[in-house]
Design a protein around this motif. Structure first.
Motif, PDB file in Angstrom:
ATOM      1  N   GLY A  85       0.788  -1.228   0.000  1.00  0.00           N
ATOM      2  CA  GLY A  85       0.000   0.000   0.000  1.00  0.00           C
ATOM      3  C   GLY A  85       0.822   1.282   0.000  1.00  0.00           C
ATOM      4  N   PRO A  86       0.219   2.367   0.528  1.00  0.00           N
ATOM      5  CA  PRO A  86      -0.988   2.409   1.354  1.00  0.00           C
ATOM      6  C   PRO A  86      -2.237   1.921   0.614  1.00  0.00           C
ATOM      7  N   VAL A  87      -2.968   1.060   1.280  1.00  0.00           N
ATOM      8  CA  VAL A  87      -4.123   0.411   0.685  1.00  0.00           C
ATOM      9  C   VAL A  87      -5.220   1.428   0.360  1.00  0.00           C
ATOM     10  N   GLY A  88      -5.422   2.408   1.241  1.00  0.00           N
ATOM     11  CA  GLY A  88      -6.465   3.403   1.013  1.00  0.00           C
ATOM     12  C   GLY A  88      -6.217   4.213  -0.241  1.00  0.00           C
ATOM     13  N   ASP A  95     -10.782   2.629   4.301  1.00  0.00           N
ATOM     14  CA  ASP A  95     -11.729   1.851   5.107  1.00  0.00           C
ATOM     15  C   ASP A  95     -11.105   1.405   6.427  1.00  0.00           C
ATOM     16  N   GLY A  96      -9.973   2.014   6.774  1.00  0.00           N
ATOM     17  CA  GLY A  96      -9.319   1.691   8.030  1.00  0.00           C
ATOM     18  C   GLY A  96      -8.255   0.614   7.926  1.00  0.00           C
ATOM     19  N   THR A  97      -8.037   0.057   6.720  1.00  0.00           N
ATOM     20  CA  THR A  97      -7.078  -1.032   6.570  1.00  0.00           C
ATOM     21  C   THR A  97      -5.661  -0.591   6.905  1.00  0.00           C
ATOM     22  N   ASP A  98      -5.258   0.598   6.457  1.00  0.00           N
ATOM     23  CA  ASP A  98      -3.894   1.043   6.712  1.00  0.00           C
ATOM     24  C   ASP A  98      -3.644   1.244   8.207  1.00  0.00           C
ATOM     25  N   ALA A  99      -4.627   1.785   8.920  1.00  0.00           N
ATOM     26  CA  ALA A  99      -4.487   1.940  10.371  1.00  0.00           C
ATOM     27  C   ALA A  99      -4.400   0.585  11.053  1.00  0.00           C
ATOM     28  N   ALA A 100      -5.142  -0.409  10.541  1.00  0.00           N
ATOM     29  CA  ALA A 100      -5.088  -1.753  11.110  1.00  0.00           C
ATOM     30  C   ALA A 100      -3.724  -2.397  10.853  1.00  0.00           C
ATOM     31  N   ALA A 120       7.062   3.372   1.200  1.00  0.00           N
ATOM     32  CA  ALA A 120       7.536   3.846   2.501  1.00  0.00           C
ATOM     33  C   ALA A 120       7.228   5.327   2.688  1.00  0.00           C
ATOM     34  N   ALA A 121       7.494   6.131   1.649  1.00  0.00           N
ATOM     35  CA  ALA A 121       7.259   7.569   1.754  1.00  0.00           C
ATOM     36  C   ALA A 121       5.766   7.883   1.864  1.00  0.00           C
ATOM     37  N   ALA A 122       4.929   7.167   1.131  1.00  0.00           N
ATOM     38  CA  ALA A 122       3.487   7.417   1.178  1.00  0.00           C
ATOM     39  C   ALA A 122       2.918   7.117   2.559  1.00  0.00           C
ATOM     40  N   GLY A 127       1.378   9.858   8.108  1.00  0.00           N
ATOM     41  CA  GLY A 127       1.622   9.874   9.538  1.00  0.00           C
ATOM     42  C   GLY A 127       1.671   8.498  10.169  1.00  0.00           C
ATOM     43  N   LEU A 128       1.816   7.448   9.353  1.00  0.00           N
ATOM     44  CA  LEU A 128       1.866   6.077   9.859  1.00  0.00           C
ATOM     45  C   LEU A 128       3.315   5.682  10.153  1.00  0.00           C
TER      46      LEU A 128
END
Length: 313
Positions: A85-88, A95-100, A120-122, A127-128
């Motif tokens: 990703g980022p998947v979003g 849909d919250g996948t990246d936070a999960a 990595a940069a994305a 902010g992850l």
């Protein structure tokens, strides 16, 4: 199909991933290739379980059984998280996948593998944060994806340059807008094009082929001249790497990691209107671009993974 392997045997490394039968997406194909390379080197690999002897475990993105990993994890087994990703951004909605994924990384991971500098940069831009990140590109199976001899000097029987694109997913971000433009505007007196995979469209001029297994896909790639990668926000396109591994220069959308993977082995475009000029340059300097194609190799990629996993073959 990969099977769950017995925890009563001795193993070196575990891989946690929800595999599906081929033909399937890039993540499944890459992990099968990586496991094959590990086993070629004499390592014993188990799937979705952790034995007493296992010293490291690679778990993939969000495509694994987190409850099982939690139940089987041991302090002596190093856990490395391969992040997508980022998947979003890739899917076009959050849909919250990246936070999960970030939360799982904090809970389990001793180290993190991103598939590209772009990915990595994305994630950083969102902010992850992730545990001890490193960058390792994907690679294809060299027994299947390798260059043809002399394809650079052979045009089609009608003298046209052969273009090809492929995609397992029918996500519009795989390049549907670009393919529509090509179908309507490309000079079909000078070019041919094949699309292999899934797409929510019926083309007039682009020849369409259904998803095929890797053997058939590799043969199709080797019968063409230029790969068209029109995907947006790709963290590390396996389809693009497979084409490069077959010796094809790439015409790619300037998005995600596409340019990072292609390097000097192709040309980018920002809008579909840029494509005719880029194709003209690729046609006139085809052998130069083909000679600059340098995809990642599974040997080098496996070396990097083993280093992060802390395994000495």
């Amino acid at each position: 199909m990969l099977r769950l392997r017995s925890s009563f045997q001795d193993f070196d490394v575990a891989v946690f991933h929800d595999f599906v039968p081929p033909p399937s997406g890039g993540g499944h194909q890459f992990l099968r290739t990586l496991i094959g390379e590990f086993e070629r080197r004499g390592l014993k690999v188990e799937i979705n379980t952790i034995s007493r002897s296992t010293v490291a475990c690679l778990f993939n993105s969000f495509n694994y059984d987190a409850e099982r990993l939690q139940a089987l994890r041991r302090p002596t087994c190093r856990l490395v998280h391969r992040v997508d990703g980022p998947v979003g951004i890739y899917r076009g909605h959050d849909d919250g996948t990246d936070a999960a994924i970030e939360a799982a990384n904090a809970a389990f991971a001793d180290a993190t593998v991103f598939q590209s500098e772009y990915s990595a940069a994305a994630h950083r831009d969102l902010g992850l944060t992730f545990q001890y990140p490193t960058i390792i590109h994907n690679a294809s199976d060299p027994q299947l994806f390798f260059p043809a001899e002399g394809i650079g000097t052979r045009m089609s029987p009608a003298g046209r340059l052969r273009l090809i694109a492929s995609a397992w997913s029918d996500n519009p971000n795989k390049g549907l807008e670009t393919f529509r433009w090509l179908d309507a505007n490309l000079d079909w007196e000078r070019f041919e094009m094949t699309f292999v995979g899934r797409v929510q469209e019926v083309f007039v001029n682009i020849e369409m082929a259904p998803p095929v297994d890797q053997h058939e896909l590799a043969a199709l790639l080797r019968s063409h001249h230029v790969y068209v990668c029109a995907s947006r926000h790709e963290p590390c396109s396996n389809a693009l790497i497979e084409a490069l591994s077959c010796g094809l220069p790439a015409l790619y959308l300037e998005s995600g990691s596409n340019g990072e993977l292609v390097g000097r082995g192709g040309l980018g475009f920002a809008t579909p209107e840029d494509i005719p000029g880029a194709l003209e340059q690729l046609s006139q300097q085809y052998d130069r671009f083909r000679g600059a194609v340098a995809p990642p190799t599974i040997g080098d990629v496996a070396d990097r993974y083993l280093e992060v996993l802390g395994i000495t073959p």
